[in-house]
Write an enzyme that holds these catalytic residues in place. Structure first.
Site, short mmCIF file in Angstrom:
data_model
loop_
_atom_site.label_atom_id
_atom_site.label_comp_id
_atom_site.label_asym_id
_atom_site.label_seq_id
_atom_site.Cartn_x
_atom_site.Cartn_y
_atom_site.Cartn_z
N TYR A 32 6.31 -10.33 -6.97
CA TYR A 32 5.34 -9.77 -6.34
C TYR A 32 4.68 -8.73 -6.58
O TYR A 32 5.51 -7.71 -6.35
CB TYR A 32 5.08 -10.38 -4.54
CG TYR A 32 5.83 -9.76 -3.90
CD1 TYR A 32 5.29 -9.02 -2.77
CD2 TYR A 32 7.18 -9.65 -3.89
CE1 TYR A 32 5.52 -8.45 -2.10
CE2 TYR A 32 7.55 -8.91 -2.85
CZ TYR A 32 7.37 -8.37 -2.37
OH TYR A 32 7.38 -7.32 -0.93
N ARG A 51 5.35 -1.65 -12.64
CA ARG A 51 6.09 -2.33 -11.97
C ARG A 51 6.82 -3.63 -12.10
O ARG A 51 8.01 -4.15 -11.59
CB ARG A 51 6.27 -2.09 -10.73
CG ARG A 51 7.74 -2.12 -9.82
CD ARG A 51 8.29 -1.08 -8.48
NE ARG A 51 6.88 -2.38 -7.61
CZ ARG A 51 6.62 -1.32 -6.13
NH1 ARG A 51 7.49 -0.34 -6.01
NH2 ARG A 51 5.92 -2.31 -5.11
N ARG A 99 13.15 -29.87 -10.51
CA ARG A 99 13.73 -28.92 -9.56
C ARG A 99 15.37 -28.87 -10.17
O ARG A 99 16.01 -29.78 -10.45
CB ARG A 99 14.14 -29.05 -8.50
CG ARG A 99 15.14 -27.82 -7.64
CD ARG A 99 15.14 -28.56 -5.84
NE ARG A 99 15.77 -27.63 -5.33
CZ ARG A 99 16.65 -27.16 -5.07
NH1 ARG A 99 17.54 -27.69 -6.00
NH2 ARG A 99 17.29 -26.22 -4.12
N HIS A 101 18.38 -25.75 -10.85
CA HIS A 101 19.21 -23.97 -10.67
C HIS A 101 18.81 -23.26 -12.57
O HIS A 101 18.52 -21.63 -12.12
CB HIS A 101 20.06 -24.22 -10.45
CG HIS A 101 20.62 -24.09 -8.94
ND1 HIS A 101 19.72 -25.79 -8.46
CD2 HIS A 101 21.00 -23.00 -8.61
CE1 HIS A 101 20.35 -24.98 -6.70
NE2 HIS A 101 21.34 -23.79 -7.09
N LYS A 146 11.30 -5.96 -7.46
CA LYS A 146 10.65 -6.99 -5.60
C LYS A 146 10.28 -8.27 -6.51
O LYS A 146 9.39 -9.08 -6.87
CB LYS A 146 9.12 -6.16 -6.40
CG LYS A 146 8.30 -6.67 -5.07
CD LYS A 146 7.29 -5.16 -4.76
CE LYS A 146 6.52 -5.08 -3.99
NZ LYS A 146 7.30 -4.36 -2.44
N GLU A 178 17.09 1.85 2.67
CA GLU A 178 15.74 1.71 2.92
C GLU A 178 15.26 0.88 4.03
O GLU A 178 16.69 0.83 4.87
CB GLU A 178 15.30 1.19 1.86
CG GLU A 178 15.41 0.18 1.74
CD GLU A 178 14.80 -0.68 0.25
OE1 GLU A 178 13.76 -0.23 -0.51
OE2 GLU A 178 15.83 -1.31 -0.54
N LEU A 202 14.19 -0.40 -3.95
CA LEU A 202 13.27 -0.57 -4.13
C LEU A 202 12.89 0.96 -4.37
O LEU A 202 12.13 1.75 -3.54
CB LEU A 202 11.32 -1.29 -3.83
CG LEU A 202 10.93 -2.01 -4.71
CD1 LEU A 202 10.84 -2.58 -5.52
CD2 LEU A 202 9.72 -1.93 -3.75
#
Length: 285
Positions: A32, A51, A99, A101, A146, A178, A202
């Site tokens: 995101y 990014r 679903r 993995h 991210k 951070e 990040l």
């Protein structure tokens, strides 16, 4: 009426739905970005979108749009919603599949959604500064992506809120990494010091802009790991991020930073950062 984007289509917010087998919903399998909007214009939009695409590549997911295509869609979203000051949130998940993995087959298309939100500038915090706590960094070791997996960040932020503070400064083995939602920098003897842009943080777009400002204005800086001891001994400390801009940290674990007020170099960086915003988006108040 508020509009959102779902897979390139502009629809009313009330019509937007998430499939129960979307991998973002079930696994956090996606990436995101949050982009600041001033005067109806995106600030550092290209950098954020580049990014986003890079984060997708790092998890083996190809974003189904170019930077230009995303830019055009987001500009249209800003116009349709009449957004003047706020943020854009956009995310891409690996898509909808039974679903499992393991990644689904390549014919499963990623899901792209975006929406806008009115958000004021953090003027009060930028002037008075914020209080923080320290928190052990328990997140995974690919913080440069991210991703949608933010549980560690949420837990750190909640700990700060419960302590009556704005942010949690995270650390691994005594080295500051951070914040829960921001990058952390210290200033010692006139020099800005921040953690290197490696897998432990990040590489914030605002962080990058601040370092660019330092470079252009002859402000010494270093991307060097610094310890909790260095943090305690710093002359100034500040956090940076898309929604917080450049905000002074005036207290850590109940102890004042310096004299407990925003320091001169942080104030200078704030002013220079605002000039960068105005170059791209026009005058702001």
């Amino acid at each position: 009426m508020t509009y959102v984007i779902v897979n390139g289509e502009f629809i009313h917010r009330s019509e937007a739905k998430v499939d129960i087998e979307d991998r973002g919903y079930q696994f956090g399998d996606g990436v995101y970005e949050v982009i600041r909007v001033y005067n109806g214009k995106m600030f550092t939009g290209t950098e954020h979108l580049e990014r986003l695409i890079d984060s997708g590549k790092k998890i083996g997911m190809e974003i189904p749009y170019t930077v230009l295509e995303l830019t055009q869609q987001l500009k249209h979203l800003i116009d349709k919603n009449g957004l003047n000051l706020g943020t854009l949130y956009l995310q891409v998940t690996r898509g909808i599949a039974p679903r499992n993995h393991a990644f689904p087959s390549s014919d499963v298309l990623p899901t792209f959604v975006a929406f806008s939100k009115e958000v004021e500038r953090p003027v009060g915090n930028m002037k008075s500064g914020v209080k923080t706590i320290l928190n052990e960094d328990i997140r995974w070791l690919l913080c440069d992506i991210k991703s949608l997996n933010l549980l560690g960040n949420l837990m750190a932020k909640q700990k700060a809120v419960e302590a009556g503070c704005f942010e949690a400064i995270q650390h691994r083995d005594g080295v500051v990494t951070e914040g829960s939602l921001s990058n952390i920098s210290i200033i010692k003897n006139g020099k800005v010091i921040t953690h290197p842009a490696d897998n432990l943080i990040l590489n914030g777009i605002t962080r990058q802009k601040v370092l660019e400002i330092c470079r252009q204005n002859g402000i010494p800086f270093s991307q060097t790991p610094f310890t909790l001891g260095d943090l305690k001994d710093a002359d100034e400390v500040f956090l940076s991020g898309t929604t917080v801009e450049v905000t002074p940290i005036v207290e850590i674990e109940g102890e004042k930073v310096g004299d407990g007020n925003a320091g001169p170099i942080t104030k200078n960086l704030q002013e220079l950062f605002i000039k960068e915003i105005e170059k791209e988006c026009g005058a702001i108040s």
